[in-house]
Design an enzyme around this catalytic site. Structure first.
Site, PDB file in Angstrom:
ATOM      1  CE1 TYR A  55      37.756 -64.163 168.278  1.00 60.58           C
ATOM      2  CE2 TYR A  55      37.113 -66.057 169.577  1.00 60.58           C
ATOM      3  CZ  TYR A  55      37.856 -65.513 168.560  1.00 60.58           C
ATOM      4  OH  TYR A  55      38.694 -66.313 167.822  1.00 60.58           O
ATOM      5  CB  SER A 160      46.078 -68.261 167.093  1.00 60.33           C
ATOM      6  OG  SER A 160      45.067 -68.268 166.109  1.00 60.33           O
ATOM      7  CG  ASN A 161      46.050 -66.485 163.066  1.00 56.85           C
ATOM      8  OD1 ASN A 161      45.418 -67.099 162.224  1.00 56.85           O
ATOM      9  ND2 ASN A 161      45.461 -65.921 164.116  1.00 56.85           N
ATOM     10  CD1 TRP A 211      42.281 -69.434 162.823  1.00 56.79           C
ATOM     11  CD2 TRP A 211      40.787 -68.267 161.644  1.00 56.79           C
ATOM     12  NE1 TRP A 211      42.962 -68.424 162.180  1.00 56.79           N
ATOM     13  CE2 TRP A 211      42.079 -67.687 161.458  1.00 56.79           C
ATOM     14  CE3 TRP A 211      39.688 -67.690 161.007  1.00 56.79           C
ATOM     15  CZ2 TRP A 211      42.280 -66.570 160.650  1.00 56.79           C
ATOM     16  CZ3 TRP A 211      39.889 -66.578 160.204  1.00 56.79           C
ATOM     17  CH2 TRP A 211      41.171 -66.029 160.033  1.00 56.79           C
ATOM     18  CB  SER A 212      37.522 -69.234 158.987  1.00 59.21           C
ATOM     19  OG  SER A 212      36.595 -68.641 158.099  1.00 59.21           O
ATOM     20  N   GLY A 216      33.791 -68.482 156.769  1.00 60.95           N
ATOM     21  CA  GLY A 216      32.841 -67.469 157.216  1.00 60.95           C
ATOM     22  C   GLY A 216      31.446 -67.682 156.663  1.00 60.95           C
ATOM     23  N   GLY A 217      31.098 -68.930 156.351  1.00 60.46           N
ATOM     24  CA  GLY A 217      29.778 -69.253 155.816  1.00 60.46           C
ATOM     25  C   GLY A 217      29.698 -69.228 154.303  1.00 60.46           C
ATOM     26  NE  ARG A 218      34.565 -66.346 151.632  1.00 54.91           N
ATOM     27  CZ  ARG A 218      35.557 -66.740 150.853  1.00 54.91           C
ATOM     28  NH1 ARG A 218      35.417 -66.797 149.541  1.00 54.91           N
ATOM     29  NH2 ARG A 218      36.713 -67.099 151.388  1.00 54.91           N
ATOM     30  CG  PHE A 220      27.457 -74.131 154.425  1.00 56.49           C
ATOM     31  CD1 PHE A 220      27.766 -75.333 153.787  1.00 56.49           C
ATOM     32  CD2 PHE A 220      27.907 -73.956 155.718  1.00 56.49           C
ATOM     33  CE1 PHE A 220      28.494 -76.324 154.424  1.00 56.49           C
ATOM     34  CE2 PHE A 220      28.633 -74.938 156.364  1.00 56.49           C
ATOM     35  CZ  PHE A 220      28.937 -76.124 155.719  1.00 56.49           C
TER      36      PHE A 220
END
Length: 301
Positions: A55, A160-161, A211-212, A216-218, A220
């Site tokens: 990250y 993860s994933n 996660w997400s 990714g904010g989509r 809102f």
């Protein structure tokens, strides 16, 4: 509010704060700004922080660690999750020519030790394999996990994933349980509902991390017709229940019987506070399905 990811732990806050966007905060990524968000999380009942070695171009752990170093005693109040396995070309990975996965024992041990140093902590509460590696050697990873566990550097392990079969393969080589599978899930991407990930979690009595959760904010900031449909649906429920859109969305995750653990990705302290209002929101079963339909654009079969 706390939740145990498996029968043997660890015990984490029901919502987790994700640190993958620390370096993109418009208000900066210095120690003071990071401390502000840590304090808001703790005041809101969030004591668990999700990292990964890569990250911030392999820099966010160090930024977070600098904040912890400036506030002695703070690290005793928090839990740390981090991930390893992705090799990404860039200034902090000289000699790497192509993005790839490395889940060799040497890489995982080196990554864990680097994370401990960068984060300025004595132990990692939970270490995850970041992505499924097509060259994954389950025996080697299991041996590595056991070594890290016996040394006290890492307390718990997960992935993860991973697909259910990839999860089962690695678990078959371990004599202690993997405690979570952290996967992408939101109303626009409902795959874990049907691809076996959440089924396996319930079967094994482990809690998936998500996660997400805001896509990714989509969720809102809708731009497409489908995104607008979901936003208006959440808005309608928020008015009906006298709460925020964030609270309605996160209550949708909390409703699922697999006991999902969402990872927040916002840099806005008010959004952190707003998400925690989800504990006061009760959805009806039909409302849960309305949100699913609004996200996918399809009725269930």
């Amino acid at each position: 509010m706390k939740i145990s990811l498996s029968k043997e732990g660890p015990s984490f806050s029901r919502l987790v704060y994700g640190c993958w966007r620390l370096h993109t905060d418009p208000k900066g990524s210095g120690a003071d700004r990071i401390l502000e968000k840590i304090e808001v999380c703790l005041e809101s009942g969030i004591d668990t922080f999700d990292h990964a070695d890569l990250y911030g171009e392999y820099g966010n752990e160090e930024k977070f660690g600098a904040a912890l170093k400036s506030r002695p005693g703070l690290k005793e109040k928090i839990k740390i999750v981090t991930k390893a396995g992705i090799q990404l070309p860039g200034p902090n990975r000289p000699g790497i020519s192509v993005k790839h996965y490395d889940t060799s024992g040497d890489y995982l041990i080196g990554s864990a030790e680097n994370s401990l140093r960068k984060l300025n902590i004595d132990k990692i509460d939970l270490l995850l394999i970041h992505r499924p590696d097509p060259l994954m050697n389950a025996d080697e990873i299991a041996k590595t996990f056991k070594s890290l566990r016996e040394s006290g550097k890492v307390l718990h392990f997960g992935v993860s994933n991973f697909t259910p079969s990839q999860f089962s393969l690695l678990q078959s080589r371990l004599d202690f349980p993997l405690v979570t599978n952290q996967v992408e899930f939101h109303p626009f991407f409902p795959d874990p509902l049907t691809n076996g990930v959440f089924d396996q979690a319930q079967e094994l009595h482990i809690k998936p991390m998500i996660w997400s959760p805001t896509a990714g904010g989509r969720v809102f900031q809708p731009k497409t017709e489908q995104e607008t449909v979901l936003y208006k649906t959440l808005e309608e429920f928020a008015k009906k229940k006298d709460t925020t859109i964030d609270a309605v969305l996160f209550s949708w995750y909390l409703f699922h019987p697999a006991q999902l653990v969402p990872v927040l990705g916002t840099n806005e302290p008010d959004r952190i506070r707003s998400a925690t209002k989800s504990f006061q929101v009760t959805l009806e079963r039909e409302e849960w399905f309305q949100i699913l339909e609004a996200g996918t654009g399809k009725r269930v079969p």
